[in-house]
Write a protein that holds these residues in place. Structure first.
Motif, PDB file in Angstrom:
ATOM      1  N   LYS A  51     -13.217   6.148   2.087  1.00 34.41           N
ATOM      2  CA  LYS A  51     -13.938   7.191   2.817  1.00 34.41           C
ATOM      3  C   LYS A  51     -13.459   8.572   2.416  1.00 34.41           C
ATOM      4  N   GLU A  52     -12.155   8.746   2.282  1.00 30.54           N
ATOM      5  CA  GLU A  52     -11.606  10.047   1.871  1.00 30.54           C
ATOM      6  C   GLU A  52     -12.075  10.409   0.463  1.00 30.54           C
ATOM      7  N   ALA A  53     -12.119   9.407  -0.437  1.00 32.45           N
ATOM      8  CA  ALA A  53     -12.574   9.664  -1.804  1.00 32.45           C
ATOM      9  C   ALA A  53     -14.036  10.095  -1.822  1.00 32.45           C
ATOM     10  N   GLU A  54     -14.864   9.475  -0.995  1.00 37.15           N
ATOM     11  CA  GLU A  54     -16.274   9.848  -0.929  1.00 37.15           C
ATOM     12  C   GLU A  54     -16.449  11.260  -0.373  1.00 37.15           C
ATOM     13  N   GLU A  55     -15.641  11.602   0.622  1.00 38.17           N
ATOM     14  CA  GLU A  55     -15.721  12.953   1.188  1.00 38.17           C
ATOM     15  C   GLU A  55     -15.290  13.998   0.162  1.00 38.17           C
ATOM     16  N   ASP A  56     -14.221  13.683  -0.587  1.00 38.44           N
ATOM     17  CA  ASP A  56     -13.776  14.607  -1.628  1.00 38.44           C
ATOM     18  C   ASP A  56     -14.842  14.766  -2.705  1.00 38.44           C
ATOM     19  N   ARG A  57     -15.511  13.669  -3.050  1.00 38.93           N
ATOM     20  CA  ARG A  57     -16.560  13.725  -4.076  1.00 38.93           C
ATOM     21  C   ARG A  57     -17.733  14.580  -3.607  1.00 38.93           C
TER      22      ARG A  57
ATOM     23  N   PHE B  55       0.850  -1.187   0.000  1.00 40.53           N
ATOM     24  CA  PHE B  55       0.000   0.000   0.000  1.00 40.53           C
ATOM     25  C   PHE B  55       0.887   1.239   0.000  1.00 40.53           C
ATOM     26  N   LEU B  56       0.471   2.233  -0.764  1.00 35.49           N
ATOM     27  CA  LEU B  56       1.240   3.474  -0.863  1.00 35.49           C
ATOM     28  C   LEU B  56       0.930   4.366   0.332  1.00 35.49           C
ATOM     29  N   MET B  57       1.961   4.652   1.116  1.00 30.64           N
ATOM     30  CA  MET B  57       1.847   5.557   2.265  1.00 30.64           C
ATOM     31  C   MET B  57       2.890   6.650   2.081  1.00 30.64           C
ATOM     32  N   PRO B  58       2.527   7.735   1.387  1.00 32.03           N
ATOM     33  CA  PRO B  58       3.502   8.782   1.026  1.00 32.03           C
ATOM     34  C   PRO B  58       4.258   9.349   2.215  1.00 32.03           C
ATOM     35  N   ARG B  59       3.644   9.327   3.395  1.00 30.53           N
ATOM     36  CA  ARG B  59       4.309   9.849   4.578  1.00 30.53           C
ATOM     37  C   ARG B  59       5.554   9.039   4.925  1.00 30.53           C
ATOM     38  N   LEU B  60       5.551   7.743   4.566  1.00 29.64           N
ATOM     39  CA  LEU B  60       6.670   6.863   4.887  1.00 29.64           C
ATOM     40  C   LEU B  60       7.615   6.633   3.724  1.00 29.64           C
ATOM     41  N   SER B  61       7.053   6.514   2.499  1.00 28.86           N
ATOM     42  CA  SER B  61       7.886   6.194   1.347  1.00 28.86           C
ATOM     43  C   SER B  61       7.146   6.528   0.054  1.00 28.86           C
ATOM     44  N   PRO B  62       7.896   6.871  -1.017  1.00 30.71           N
ATOM     45  CA  PRO B  62       7.243   7.120  -2.307  1.00 30.71           C
ATOM     46  C   PRO B  62       6.821   5.831  -3.008  1.00 30.71           C
TER      47      PRO B  62
ATOM     48  N   ALA C  47     -10.274   1.029   3.374  1.00 29.15           N
ATOM     49  CA  ALA C  47     -11.505   1.652   3.857  1.00 29.15           C
ATOM     50  C   ALA C  47     -11.312   3.146   4.080  1.00 29.15           C
ATOM     51  N   GLU C  48     -10.162   3.527   4.641  1.00 27.42           N
ATOM     52  CA  GLU C  48      -9.870   4.945   4.860  1.00 27.42           C
ATOM     53  C   GLU C  48      -9.755   5.690   3.535  1.00 27.42           C
ATOM     54  N   LYS C  49      -9.104   5.050   2.563  1.00 27.04           N
ATOM     55  CA  LYS C  49      -8.954   5.677   1.244  1.00 27.04           C
ATOM     56  C   LYS C  49     -10.314   5.868   0.576  1.00 27.04           C
TER      57      LYS C  49
ATOM     58  N   PRO D  36       5.021   1.790  -2.721  1.00 27.61           N
ATOM     59  CA  PRO D  36       4.123   0.979  -1.891  1.00 27.61           C
ATOM     60  C   PRO D  36       4.915   0.083  -0.944  1.00 27.61           C
ATOM     61  N   LEU D  37       4.433  -0.034   0.280  1.00 28.75           N
ATOM     62  CA  LEU D  37       5.138  -0.785   1.314  1.00 28.75           C
ATOM     63  C   LEU D  37       4.337  -2.013   1.749  1.00 28.75           C
ATOM     64  N   ARG D  38       5.049  -3.005   2.255  1.00 27.37           N
ATOM     65  CA  ARG D  38       4.409  -4.222   2.747  1.00 27.37           C
ATOM     66  C   ARG D  38       3.538  -3.904   3.965  1.00 27.37           C
ATOM     67  N   VAL D  39       2.304  -4.386   3.957  1.00 30.29           N
ATOM     68  CA  VAL D  39       1.404  -4.235   5.095  1.00 30.29           C
ATOM     69  C   VAL D  39       0.698  -5.565   5.343  1.00 30.29           C
ATOM     70  N   CYS D  40       0.265  -5.789   6.562  1.00 31.60           N
ATOM     71  CA  CYS D  40      -0.470  -7.012   6.869  1.00 31.60           C
ATOM     72  C   CYS D  40      -1.886  -6.900   6.307  1.00 31.60           C
ATOM     73  N   ASN D  41      -2.576  -8.031   6.232  1.00 30.53           N
ATOM     74  CA  ASN D  41      -3.901  -8.055   5.612  1.00 30.53           C
ATOM     75  C   ASN D  41      -4.898  -7.168   6.350  1.00 30.53           C
ATOM     76  N   LEU D  42      -4.831  -7.156   7.676  1.00 26.93           N
ATOM     77  CA  LEU D  42      -5.757  -6.334   8.446  1.00 26.93           C
ATOM     78  C   LEU D  42      -5.538  -4.854   8.166  1.00 26.93           C
ATOM     79  N   CYS D  43      -4.281  -4.407   8.221  1.00 28.84           N
ATOM     80  CA  CYS D  43      -3.987  -2.995   7.956  1.00 28.84           C
ATOM     81  C   CYS D  43      -4.340  -2.630   6.519  1.00 28.84           C
ATOM     82  N   TYR D  44      -4.162  -3.568   5.586  1.00 32.98           N
ATOM     83  CA  TYR D  44      -4.508  -3.305   4.186  1.00 32.98           C
ATOM     84  C   TYR D  44      -5.993  -3.013   4.053  1.00 32.98           C
ATOM     85  N   ARG D  45      -6.831  -3.804   4.705  1.00 31.78           N
ATOM     86  CA  ARG D  45      -8.281  -3.557   4.647  1.00 31.78           C
ATOM     87  C   ARG D  45      -8.627  -2.221   5.291  1.00 31.78           C
ATOM     88  N   GLN D  46      -7.995  -1.912   6.386  1.00 30.24           N
ATOM     89  CA  GLN D  46      -8.265  -0.642   7.059  1.00 30.24           C
ATOM     90  C   GLN D  46      -7.829   0.541   6.200  1.00 30.24           C
ATOM     91  N   LEU D  47      -6.668   0.427   5.575  1.00 28.12           N
ATOM     92  CA  LEU D  47      -6.173   1.507   4.715  1.00 28.12           C
ATOM     93  C   LEU D  47      -7.067   1.699   3.497  1.00 28.12           C
TER      94      LEU D  47
END
Length: 273
Positions: A217-223, A191-198, A213-215, A200-211
């Motif tokens: 949600k942010e897209a819906e708010e922007d829309r 998953f791409l986390m610009p704050r940490l690296s340009p 979902a957050e992405k 995509p970085l390895r993430v566990c399955n749980l964090c991937y689902r959470q990320l």
């Protein structure tokens, strides 16, 4: 003291000595107004095992590196802007004492001092410099520090599926979001986390689902923010009474909170008392 020492010859000589110890592998450290306040050796909790590291505290940055020959040669220089640093005192463990965590938006890690007094001095000096910088720049403290990596030896099994055993053939991996030690099957996503690296970085399955979902949600708010606001309909009257929004909190799988993971010698010395 910082204002008094800034741009003095003795301060310039001390900074030049640190630069010489790092040699060509290090970055230049001398800047107008920068003051070297102190140095010392702390034990840093690394992925494999705790290791001694040389630390230099300046009025605006914290520099550390690996020790080749003490007072003469260092390498693997790391520079941390103090504006991005927050501190957290940690309890002692059987293996490590006088511990605290240095947290930044890109990397967080645990260090320990040789004595309780030395830890108090380090934290006091760091907090004073951080407070001075934040007041000067008007910035806010780091609110989203990176998760520290759990040491490899903290667990023999995957911290997500809890059944995969690590061995010579079954490698340990670290989720860059939560810092847990996980197996390959539980960390196949990137998953791409610009704050940490340009990249995509390895993430566990749980964090991937959470990320994800957050992405979403942010897209819906922007829309919603970019959609035109419809005009009010004639004859429409708002209903009376209060409407309440209710939502169920999703319960994410977590490693037990009371598990003690961090188990991470050698002294603070200030140039000026």
């Amino acid at each position: 003291m910082m204002d008094h020492l800034a741009n003095t010859e003795i301060n310039s000589q001390r900074i030049a000595a640190v630069e010489n110890c790092f040699g060509a592998s290090g970055q230049p450290l001398a800047l107008p107004g920068r003051v070297l306040l102190g140095e010392g050796i702390l034990t840093k909790e690394c992925r494999k095992k705790p290791k001694p590291r040389i630390f230099f505290l300046f009025n605006d940055i914290l520099v550390y590196g690996s020790i080749i020959i003490n007072k003469r040669k260092y390498n693997s220089q790391h520079i941390i802007p103090l504006e991005d640093v927050t501190l957290e005192t940690l309890p002692d463990t059987l293996q490590m004492k006088n511990r605290w965590m240095i947290k930044t938006s890109k990397k967080s890690f645990v260090v320990s001092a040789a004595s309780l007094t030395e830890r108090k001095e380090w934290i006091s000096h760091l907090e004073e410099c951080i407070k001075h910088l934040l007041t000067k720049t008007g910035r806010q403290p780091c609110r989203e520090p990176a998760a520290p990596w759990i040491p490899d030896k903290a667990t023999d099994i995957c911290m997500r599926c809890t059944h995969t055993k690590f061995s010579t053939l079954t490698r340990r991996h670290h989720c860059r979001k939560c810092g847990f030690v996980v197996c390959a099957d539980c960390s196949r996503q990137r998953f791409l986390m610009p704050r940490l690296s340009p990249k995509p970085l390895r993430v566990c399955n749980l964090c991937y689902r959470q990320l994800l979902a957050e992405k979403k949600k942010e897209a819906e708010e922007d829309r919603r923010q970019t959609e035109p606001i419809p005009s009010a309909m004639q004859g429409y009257e708002p209903s009376s009474g209060d409407d309440s929004d209710k939502s169920d909190d999703e319960k994410a799988e977590q490693w037990p909170a009371d598990t003690e993971f961090y188990t991470s010698q050698v002294s603070w010395s200030s140039f000026h008392s």
